[in-house]
Design an enzyme around this catalytic site. Structure first.
Site, PDB file in Angstrom:
ATOM      1  N   ASN A  14       0.830  -1.219   0.000  1.00 34.44           N
ATOM      2  CA  ASN A  14       0.000   0.000   0.000  1.00 34.44           C
ATOM      3  C   ASN A  14       0.858   1.259   0.000  1.00 34.44           C
ATOM      4  OD1 ASN A  14      -3.091  -0.485   0.271  1.00 34.44           O
ATOM      5  ND2 ASN A  14      -2.119  -2.113   1.447  1.00 34.44           N
ATOM      6  N   MET A  90       0.479  -2.360  12.026  1.00 38.66           N
ATOM      7  CA  MET A  90      -0.171  -3.422  12.783  1.00 38.66           C
ATOM      8  C   MET A  90      -0.032  -3.278  14.304  1.00 38.66           C
ATOM      9  SD  MET A  90      -1.564  -4.820  10.242  1.00 38.66           S
ATOM     10  CE  MET A  90      -2.237  -6.422  10.666  1.00 38.66           C
ATOM     11  N   ASN A 107      -6.987   4.887   7.874  1.00 35.75           N
ATOM     12  CA  ASN A 107      -6.481   3.514   7.886  1.00 35.75           C
ATOM     13  C   ASN A 107      -7.158   2.742   6.757  1.00 35.75           C
ATOM     14  OD1 ASN A 107      -5.216   1.119   8.920  1.00 35.75           O
ATOM     15  ND2 ASN A 107      -7.164   0.541   9.861  1.00 35.75           N
ATOM     16  N   HIS A 109      -8.398  -1.133   5.825  1.00 39.90           N
ATOM     17  CA  HIS A 109      -8.689  -2.395   6.513  1.00 39.90           C
ATOM     18  C   HIS A 109      -9.262  -3.387   5.498  1.00 39.90           C
ATOM     19  CE1 HIS A 109      -9.635  -4.991   9.863  1.00 39.90           C
ATOM     20  NE2 HIS A 109     -10.809  -5.203   9.300  1.00 39.90           N
TER      21      HIS A 109
HETATM   22  C1  GAR Z   1      -3.270  -4.740   3.960  1.00 42.21           C
HETATM   23  O1  GAR Z   1      -4.065  -5.759   3.435  1.00 42.21           O
HETATM   24  C2  GAR Z   1      -4.051  -3.898   4.943  1.00 42.21           C
HETATM   25  O2  GAR Z   1      -5.390  -3.767   4.606  1.00 42.21           O
HETATM   26  C3  GAR Z   1      -3.900  -4.705   6.205  1.00 42.21           C
HETATM   27  O3  GAR Z   1      -2.566  -5.152   6.183  1.00 42.21           O
HETATM   28  C4  GAR Z   1      -2.155  -5.325   4.836  1.00 42.21           C
HETATM   29  C5  GAR Z   1      -0.835  -4.609   4.648  1.00 42.21           C
HETATM   30  O4  GAR Z   1      -0.246  -4.929   3.431  1.00 42.21           O
HETATM   31  N1  GAR Z   1      -4.162  -3.916   7.348  1.00 42.21           N
HETATM   32  C6  GAR Z   1      -4.770  -4.384   8.431  1.00 42.21           C
HETATM   33  O5  GAR Z   1      -5.109  -5.543   8.567  1.00 42.21           O
HETATM   34  C7  GAR Z   1      -4.975  -3.357   9.517  1.00 42.21           C
HETATM   35  N2  GAR Z   1      -5.777  -3.900  10.562  1.00 42.21           N
HETATM   36  P1  GAR Z   1       0.971  -4.085   2.872  1.00 42.21           P
HETATM   37  O6  GAR Z   1       2.020  -4.010   3.972  1.00 42.21           O
HETATM   38  O7  GAR Z   1       1.465  -4.869   1.700  1.00 42.21           O
HETATM   39  O8  GAR Z   1       0.454  -2.736   2.475  1.00 42.21           O
END
Ligand code: GAR
Length: 214
Positions: A14, A90, A107, A109
């Site tokens: 992201n 996280m 955020n 999610h």
């Molecule tokens: C993403 O899928 C995001 O939505 C999730 O962690 C992943 C991070 O991926 N976030 C959560 O679960 C927050 N509670 P990335 O490090 O490749 O962006």
């Protein structure tokens, strides 16, 4: 131009999508830096490759959540940040930290909030047998994953799809949705006032929804 900080813990897809969109001129803002709480996380390399300042603040080095958050708040204040973008960050943030940056933190999610707050969203969607799933972007308020939802991207769960396949498809939607919403906020189209989100001057009563069929 507003000043943005990205907070991340993991692979950073992201963060990458937002940095790419910014480099392509699609986000009119200054991306001041990335804060990472996990030493060695892949996102650190992504920030370096993009030439964006990256500060690692390992939560394990601090005796308490309050001290860890104080270290982050110090950097964010020093950077004079207008918007904090949590992108796979996280760690749960305390009410004190959230309130300090009230209306200035969003955020992403991996579920259609308010369904499936917390972890393991894809497994839980599959276990329940839901047909629709996706991702949500919301303003951060003290209750976990409970702030006003700005936008969602929705897909149809395929028959016999695995959790990994579903996660990968949701991730594709995230990488489209997050840069778009960050660009809207940067352009002043979305604001959070009196605990309510507004889009183009009108209160956003339901999230903006993008549908992805097929
Ligand atoms: C993403 O899928 C995001 O939505 C999730 O962690 C992943 C991070 O991926 N976030 C959560 O679960 C927050 N509670 P990335 O490090 O490749 O962006």
């Amino acid at each position: 131009m507003i000043r943005i900080a990205l907070l991340a813990s993991g692979s950073g897809t992201n963060v990458q999508a937002i940095l790419d969109a910014h480099a392509q001129g699609k986000i009119q803002a200054e991306i001041v830096g990335v804060i990472v709480n996990v030493p060695g996380a892949a996102v650190i390399q992504r920030a370096h490759a993009a030439g964006v300042r990256c500060v690692v603040i390992p939560h394990r080095d601090y005796g308490s959540r309050a001290e860890f958050e104080q270290a982050m708040a110090q950097v964010l204040t020093q950077w004079q940040i207008d918007l904090i973008v949590l992108a796979g960050f996280m760690r749960i943030l305390s009410a004190e930290f959230v309130q300090r940056f009230s209306g200035q933190m969003i955020n992403i999610h991996p579920s259609l909030l308010p369904a499936y707050k917390g972890l393991h969203t894809h497994d839980r969607v599959l276990a329940t047998g839901d047909r629709l799933h996706g991702c949500s972007i919301h303003f951060v308020t003290p209750d976990l994953d409970a702030g006003a939802v700005i936008a969602q991207s929705v897909l149809t769960v395929a028959p016999h799809e695995s959790s990994q396949q579903l996660a990968a498809r949701v991730n594709v939607l995230e990488l489209q949705l997050y840069p778009r919403i960050v660009s809207w906020i940067s352009a002043g189209r979305i604001v959070f006032l009196g605990n309510k989100p507004y889009l183009d001057g009108k209160e956003l009563l339901t999230p903006v929804r993008f549908w992805n069929h097929g």
